[in-house]
Scaffold this motif. Structure first.
Motif, mmCIF file in Angstrom:
data_model
loop_
_atom_site.group_PDB
_atom_site.id
_atom_site.type_symbol
_atom_site.label_atom_id
_atom_site.label_comp_id
_atom_site.label_asym_id
_atom_site.label_seq_id
_atom_site.Cartn_x
_atom_site.Cartn_y
_atom_site.Cartn_z
ATOM 1 N N GLU A 5 0.826 -1.207 0.000
ATOM 2 C CA GLU A 5 0.000 0.000 0.000
ATOM 3 C C GLU A 5 0.860 1.258 0.000
ATOM 4 O O GLU A 5 0.601 2.204 -0.757
ATOM 5 C CB GLU A 5 -0.951 -0.001 1.193
ATOM 6 C CG GLU A 5 -1.944 1.145 1.160
ATOM 7 C CD GLU A 5 -3.126 0.923 2.088
ATOM 8 O OE1 GLU A 5 -4.192 1.509 1.832
ATOM 9 O OE2 GLU A 5 -2.984 0.168 3.069
ATOM 10 N N ASP A 58 -0.458 -12.680 -3.164
ATOM 11 C CA ASP A 58 -1.909 -12.476 -3.211
ATOM 12 C C ASP A 58 -2.268 -11.426 -4.266
ATOM 13 O O ASP A 58 -2.383 -10.233 -3.975
ATOM 14 C CB ASP A 58 -2.401 -12.042 -1.827
ATOM 15 C CG ASP A 58 -3.919 -12.059 -1.708
ATOM 16 O OD1 ASP A 58 -4.602 -12.079 -2.759
ATOM 17 O OD2 ASP A 58 -4.424 -12.038 -0.570
ATOM 18 N N ARG A 87 -5.049 -10.905 -5.769
ATOM 19 C CA ARG A 87 -6.344 -10.257 -5.553
ATOM 20 C C ARG A 87 -6.220 -9.073 -4.589
ATOM 21 O O ARG A 87 -6.758 -8.001 -4.848
ATOM 22 C CB ARG A 87 -7.365 -11.266 -5.017
ATOM 23 C CG ARG A 87 -8.764 -10.665 -4.877
ATOM 24 C CD ARG A 87 -9.832 -11.705 -4.586
ATOM 25 N NE ARG A 87 -11.155 -11.102 -4.620
ATOM 26 C CZ ARG A 87 -11.845 -10.878 -5.732
ATOM 27 N NH1 ARG A 87 -11.343 -11.208 -6.904
ATOM 28 N NH2 ARG A 87 -13.046 -10.329 -5.682
ATOM 29 N N ARG A 88 -5.478 -9.264 -3.521
ATOM 30 C CA ARG A 88 -5.307 -8.156 -2.567
ATOM 31 C C ARG A 88 -4.562 -6.996 -3.220
ATOM 32 O O ARG A 88 -4.887 -5.831 -2.989
ATOM 33 C CB ARG A 88 -4.567 -8.630 -1.325
ATOM 34 C CG ARG A 88 -4.326 -7.499 -0.328
ATOM 35 C CD ARG A 88 -3.904 -7.991 1.043
ATOM 36 N NE ARG A 88 -3.649 -6.855 1.899
ATOM 37 C CZ ARG A 88 -2.435 -6.390 2.213
ATOM 38 N NH1 ARG A 88 -1.362 -7.004 1.738
ATOM 39 N NH2 ARG A 88 -2.270 -5.339 2.987
ATOM 40 N N GLN A 109 -6.981 -5.151 -5.292
ATOM 41 C CA GLN A 109 -7.918 -4.407 -4.452
ATOM 42 C C GLN A 109 -7.288 -3.132 -3.897
ATOM 43 O O GLN A 109 -7.963 -2.107 -3.753
ATOM 44 C CB GLN A 109 -8.418 -5.300 -3.316
ATOM 45 C CG GLN A 109 -9.363 -6.395 -3.782
ATOM 46 C CD GLN A 109 -9.679 -7.420 -2.700
ATOM 47 O OE1 GLN A 109 -8.867 -7.654 -1.783
ATOM 48 N NE2 GLN A 109 -10.844 -8.038 -2.785
#
Length: 828
Positions: free
Chosen positions: A91, A128, A130-131, A134
């Protein structure tokens, strides 16, 4: 700021003394003919996939540019391999990319990272997908997924699991191979389910294969089309599908978009010497493929006439740095990569894709190391762990100088890319005869009708370009000729820039500027430029009825229907206030290049500001984060000024300035982490390097990286011990190792933390991820000696520091660099 305010009355007095300066030397002018009528782009035969969101937003393209909601869009794309960076850091690194103006994140899905053991897919933790998607969605970043199945990416087997290679032919329409690809694509499709553009998600594109030129039976266009069919069957229905367009690429028309690129060096080249001048610093008026992207065969040339091309000029691999290989270890400066911007944009590029933007490191393999190596049949030896790539964001998230250099153009594209995208490129009347010809200035114009941009590059890696004295460009436009600038200027060696001409700034007509356009702020409307060091900095406006100009610096000259603010100081900012008859006031802020590199767009209490700081920077919706390596003092300036300082994690000292800005500063508590170093073994004599076999496309072999046993037997070793709670009060802690040798490794027990091929620059390792994983015991540093007769490429200045004979393994210094952090709230 104490510079006087020049009114129009004073400008009239100055005009008489300055009028002779407007006489130009026609013999020194460079001619660019952009007078042909503008042609609207035709439709492309490429058929997009699902291109409309549930909310009605659309993506599309024509023969010249990409569209977003039917308007021109020129995005910036940055490569970030999620499986090469700890998930705990994703992030923050995505926020850094967004803060630097990146619109689209591209990423490889590396098969070997997810199915190293047949039938055992791993999409957890750092794998991951998908994360990661997202998080892109959360922060309004679009995602371009490069699904291979072969990706290269300097990965073992190009990303293929070892077990797959035993099943039969690969990269062709072989039923067995396609059965495994189907499973892999299905697994990716499940990861991305509900996250496609058609769902309102971030995924806008899919790249199929990579560097694909196989024309064997079952290969060629038929294979690319089959991969696209499998991707669609797995649910990957997106607006854009692409393939890389170099190395004699196979490009099925109408089905995929070719993407291009270029790098500042070629670490796959076998030469142990400096390479010839690189074509990425030349404008591409005759082809889209870079010479140094054709490493495995002759490149496929693609004409650059936008009116006749069927797809826009898109890139995915413009070097954001370069990865050192064992045999070739160039040092890439920020100018080496930033100077490519004007050549590619001036050549017509309408998607700027940087590879890499975020560096990383290879994950742990269950069965083997996961890097490319000659031992696995690939042409180069790469570090086992490090994939730093000398990227704008390093392996451990550190912001390099190139991060700021890229931001200068990224912000320009964010704010004005919709104007640039429709514009067509025009070559000057005289061109350099080849990439090594430095006698002719390198430039291009992109224009639409009478407005446009001039792109100039006087930089060439490894070669001192001559200064261009009395530089002036005569641009023939449909509405008449334009001299840019009015009076010739000198362009220093190493300069590169983008100048606008005939541009509307909130109702005021800018004839041209020798300051580079940077970004814009709203409320009040402010256009931001920066001066190019060594070039007379000026802005020239059409002297339209009722135009009033106030400037806090320079000279204001009025002549021949124009008002020119000239001789602006290149080391300080200038504010221009402009208002035409019947128009709203407009401000122009002209910064120094250094201040522009340090300037970031922020929102405070829902108002736009520039925050200028030497500290590392990123922001989210509610917080600004500043990091400082080794310096506990934080300094910043906000423009426009704020009445009240934002709340911060440390009390701020506030000082209001006369130039509508606010200075903020603070100092944090000094932290001095403890470090103990003990040498536990001296190096032994190492054998001469072995030369590997040459691949079919390279005429000679290159040195092979020493086997692991060589480290066990011959490397010098040191024990490193950190003090208690070394991260207390810090955002990160860097171990900086300054050494001379061949290869260095940092280990924790038998676990390899990171490794480094010596290239003459200090090696810096972020300790946070290590300490967060509770590996806080003693560390071990190993340095393998470098034989001075080893035929590896090092920059000339580095090679000169080595002794003439023998071997060398010197640990010059090792110390800890604390990273301090200050946070500011963006809302009250």
């Amino acid at each position: 700021m104490s510079n006087p305010v020049f009114t129009l009355a004073r400008a009239a007095i100055l005009l008489l003394a300055s009028s002779l300066c407007f006489i130009s030397n026609a013999d020194s002018q460079i001619l660019v003919d952009a007078s042909a009528p503008y042609l609207q782009p035709a439709l492309s035969s490429f058929q997009t996939g699902a291109a409309r969101t549930p909310g009605g937003h659309t993506l599309g393209l024509n023969q010249r540019f990409i569209t977003r909601d039917d308007k021109p869009w020129l995005p910036v794309m940055g490569e970030f391999h999620f499986s090469r960076v700890p998930a705990s850091e994703w992030e923050e690194e995505l926020l850094k990319m967004k803060s630097a103006g990146v619109d689209v994140v591209s990423t490889y899905v590396i098969w070997l990272h997810h199915e190293e053991i047949e039938g055992q897919f791993d999409w957890s933790g750092d794998r991951d997908l998908r994360r990661f998607a997202q998080l892109c969605e959360k922060h309004h970043l679009k995602l371009y997924v490069r699904i291979g199945p072969w990706v290269h990416g300097e990965v073992r087997n190009g990303g293929f699991p070892d077990w797959l290679l035993s099943k039969g032919p690969t990269r062709v329409n072989d039923p067995v191979y396609l059965s495994y690809v189907t499973k892999f694509y299905d697994a990716i499709g499940q990861q991305l389910n509900g996250l496609y553009w058609k769902d309102g998600g971030p995924v806008i594109g899919i790249q199929l294969e990579n560097e694909y030129s196989n024309r064997a039976p079952g290969g060629g266009a038929a294979h690319i089309l089959e991969l696209k069919r499998l991707a669609l069957a797995a649910g990957m229905d997106v607006p854009f599908y692409s393939v890389t367009g170099w190395d004699r690429a196979t490009i099925p028309q109408d089905a995929v978009l070719p993407v291009f690129g270029g790098y500042p060096d070629a670490p796959w080249d076998a030469s142990p010497k400096d390479l010839p001048p690189n074509e990425v610093y030349s404008f591409r008026f005759h082809g889209r493929v870079a010479g140094n992207m054709g490493a495995m065969g002759a490149a496929t040339a693609t004409a650059l006439n936008p009116a006749s091309e069927d797809t826009p000029f898109l890139t995915a691999e413009v070097g954001g740095g370069i990865e050192d290989t064992y045999h070739r270890r160039p040092i890439i400066s920020s100018d080496d990569v930033a100077a490519i911007f004007p050549t590619l944009l001036g050549s017509g590029v309408n998607l700027y894709g940087l590879y890499m933007f975020q560096g990383g490191g290879n994950p742990e393999g269950k069965l083997s190391t996961l890097q490319e190596s000659q031992a696995t049949g690939y042409p180069n030896d790469l570090p086992i762990k490090s994939y730093d790539f000398q990227a704008p964001l390093g392996e451990f998230g550190e912001e390099r100088a190139s991060f700021r250099k890229f931001k200068l153009v990224n912000y320009f594209l964010n704010a004005f890319g919709d104007q640039l995208a429709p514009m067509t490129p025009h070559a000057p009347d005289v061109l350099p005869k080849d990439r090594a010809d430095v006698s002719i200035p390198r430039l291009a114009v992109r224009s639409q009708d009478d407005r446009g941009f001039l792109f100039v590059n006087n930089y060439l890696r490894g070669t001192a370009m001559p200064a261009r004295h009395d530089f002036q460009v005569k641009i023939k436009l449909p509405g008449g000729d334009l001299l840019l600038p009015n009076r010739p200027v000198d362009v220093p060696s190493g300069a590169y820039f983008i100048w606008p001409f005939n541009m509307e700034l909130g109702g005021v007509h800018l004839r041209y500027s020798t300051a580079q356009l940077f970004t814009r702020l709203h409320a009040p409307e402010t256009f931001v430029f920066f001066c190019i060091p060594g070039i007379r900095c000026e802005l020239s406006f059409a002297d339209e009825s009722g135009l009033a100009i106030h400037s806090t610096g320079g000279q204001v000259l009025r002549a021949n229907g124009s008002v020119t603010i000239t001789n602006l100081k290149t080391a300080s900012e200038t504010i221009l206030s402009l208002q035409g008859s019947g128009t709203k006031p407009v401000r122009v802020l002209v910064l120094s290049e250094n201040d522009a590199e340090n300037a970031w767009k922020v929102r405070l209490s829902d108002k736009e500001h520039l925050l200028i700081t030497p500290q590392q920077f990123f922001t989210s919706d509610d917080q600004i984060t500043l990091n400082s390596d080794g310096d506990l003092r934080f300094r910043m300036t906000l423009f426009p000024a704020v009445k009240t300082a934002p709340s911060a994690s440390s009390r701020l000292t506030v000082k209001q300035q006369a130039n509508d800005s606010t200075e903020l500063s603070t100092s944090l508590k000094l932290i001095q982490p403890q470090l103990t170093i003990t040498q536990i073994r001296k190096a032994r004599d190492v054998p001469a390097v072995k030369i590997g076999p040459p691949p079919s496309w390279r005429d000679q072999g290159v040195p092979e990286a020493p086997a692991g046993a060589t480290f066990v037997d011959d490397a010098a070793q040191w024990r490193i011990k950190l003090g208690l709670e070394p991260l207390l009060g810090l955002s990160n802690l860097f171990l900086q190792v300054d050494y001379t040798g061949d290869i260095a490794r940092l280990k924790y027990g038998n676990h390899l933390i990171d490794d480094n091929f010596f290239n003459g620059t200090p090696w810096r390792i972020g300790m946070k991820r290590l300490l967060d994983s509770n590996e806080a015991g003693d560390l071990q540093l190993e340095i393998l000696p470098l034989r001075t007769d080893s035929p590896v490429f090092l920059e000339g200045a580095v090679r000169k520091t080595l002794p003439p004979t023998g071997q060398i393994d010197q640990l010059h210094s090792i110390h800890l660099v604390p990273q301090y952090q200050l946070t500011l709230r963006t809302t009250p």
